[in-house]
Design an enzyme around this catalytic site. Structure first.
Site, PDB file in Angstrom:
ATOM      1  N   GLU A  75      50.747 -62.324  39.991  1.00 20.57           N
ATOM      2  CA  GLU A  75      51.165 -61.133  41.086  1.00 20.57           C
ATOM      3  C   GLU A  75      49.765 -60.459  41.434  1.00 20.57           C
ATOM      4  O   GLU A  75      49.081 -59.833  41.045  1.00 20.57           O
ATOM      5  CB  GLU A  75      52.182 -60.531  40.607  1.00 20.57           C
ATOM      6  CG  GLU A  75      52.705 -59.519  41.305  1.00 20.57           C
ATOM      7  CD  GLU A  75      53.236 -59.863  42.510  1.00 20.57           C
ATOM      8  OE1 GLU A  75      52.581 -59.321  43.892  1.00 20.57           O
ATOM      9  OE2 GLU A  75      53.967 -60.688  42.810  1.00 20.57           O
TER      10      GLU A  75
ATOM     11  N   SER B  87      67.673 -54.951  49.861  1.00 17.82           N
ATOM     12  CA  SER B  87      68.615 -53.811  49.726  1.00 17.82           C
ATOM     13  C   SER B  87      69.329 -54.084  48.420  1.00 17.82           C
ATOM     14  O   SER B  87      70.405 -53.149  48.227  1.00 17.82           O
ATOM     15  CB  SER B  87      69.679 -53.696  51.054  1.00 17.82           C
ATOM     16  OG  SER B  87      70.183 -54.870  51.165  1.00 17.82           O
TER      17      SER B  87
ATOM     18  N   ILE C 231      71.253 -56.464  47.723  1.00 12.96           N
ATOM     19  CA  ILE C 231      72.376 -57.431  48.234  1.00 12.96           C
ATOM     20  C   ILE C 231      72.231 -58.944  47.736  1.00 12.96           C
ATOM     21  O   ILE C 231      71.031 -59.493  48.015  1.00 12.96           O
ATOM     22  CB  ILE C 231      72.807 -57.528  49.909  1.00 12.96           C
ATOM     23  CG1 ILE C 231      73.242 -56.061  50.095  1.00 12.96           C
ATOM     24  CG2 ILE C 231      73.552 -58.677  50.088  1.00 12.96           C
ATOM     25  CD1 ILE C 231      73.271 -56.080  51.793  1.00 12.96           C
TER      26      ILE C 231
ATOM     27  N   HIS D  66      73.401 -62.258  48.910  1.00 13.81           N
ATOM     28  CA  HIS D  66      73.836 -62.637  49.885  1.00 13.81           C
ATOM     29  C   HIS D  66      74.872 -63.766  49.639  1.00 13.81           C
ATOM     30  O   HIS D  66      74.759 -64.794  49.035  1.00 13.81           O
ATOM     31  CB  HIS D  66      72.988 -63.484  50.809  1.00 13.81           C
ATOM     32  CG  HIS D  66      71.983 -62.301  51.422  1.00 13.81           C
ATOM     33  ND1 HIS D  66      72.400 -61.555  52.259  1.00 13.81           N
ATOM     34  CD2 HIS D  66      70.907 -61.818  51.080  1.00 13.81           C
ATOM     35  CE1 HIS D  66      71.359 -60.617  52.813  1.00 13.81           C
ATOM     36  NE2 HIS D  66      70.425 -60.780  51.898  1.00 13.81           N
TER      37      HIS D  66
END
Length: 106
Positions: free
Chosen positions: A31, A45, A47, A49
């Site tokens: 990374e 956010s 979520i 999906h």
């Protein structure tokens, strides 16, 4: 020496590395940031999906649905709290009514 190097330690890179460790492979994840999940994963956010936003029949829709179905089991195995509380999509105009009807079908 590694068999596989996964570039990116976000959610996707992390899950790819996790899956690859199920095999007899030496896996390294790299990374560029100072910590994991500092790129697109951080900007998400939170979520999961469900797949209704993506165009029907697309790879994105397929993977959204598949990933959504996997989420509860993966979180249990990793000891991460997860609540599948659904989503609420609201419309305000007549045009929104049609969009909501299309999303419901998906």
């Amino acid at each position: 020496m590694y068999d596989i190097v996964v570039i990116g330690a976000g959610v996707v890179g992390g899950m790819i590395a996790r899956e690859l460790t199920r095999y007899q492979l030496s896996v390294c994840i790299v990374e560029k940031q100072g910590d994991v999940a500092m790129g697109a994963s951080k900007a998400n956010s939170g979520i999961v999906h469900a797949g209704f936003d993506a165009k029907e029949g697309t790879l994105k829709a397929l993977l959204n649905v598949r990933g959504s179905k996997m989420m509860g089991d993966v979180c249990r195995k990793l000891g991460v709290k997860y609540i599948n509380n659904g989503s609420l999509v609201v419309g305000f105009t007549d045009e929104d009514k049609q969009t909501l009807a299309d999303l419901k079908v998906r």
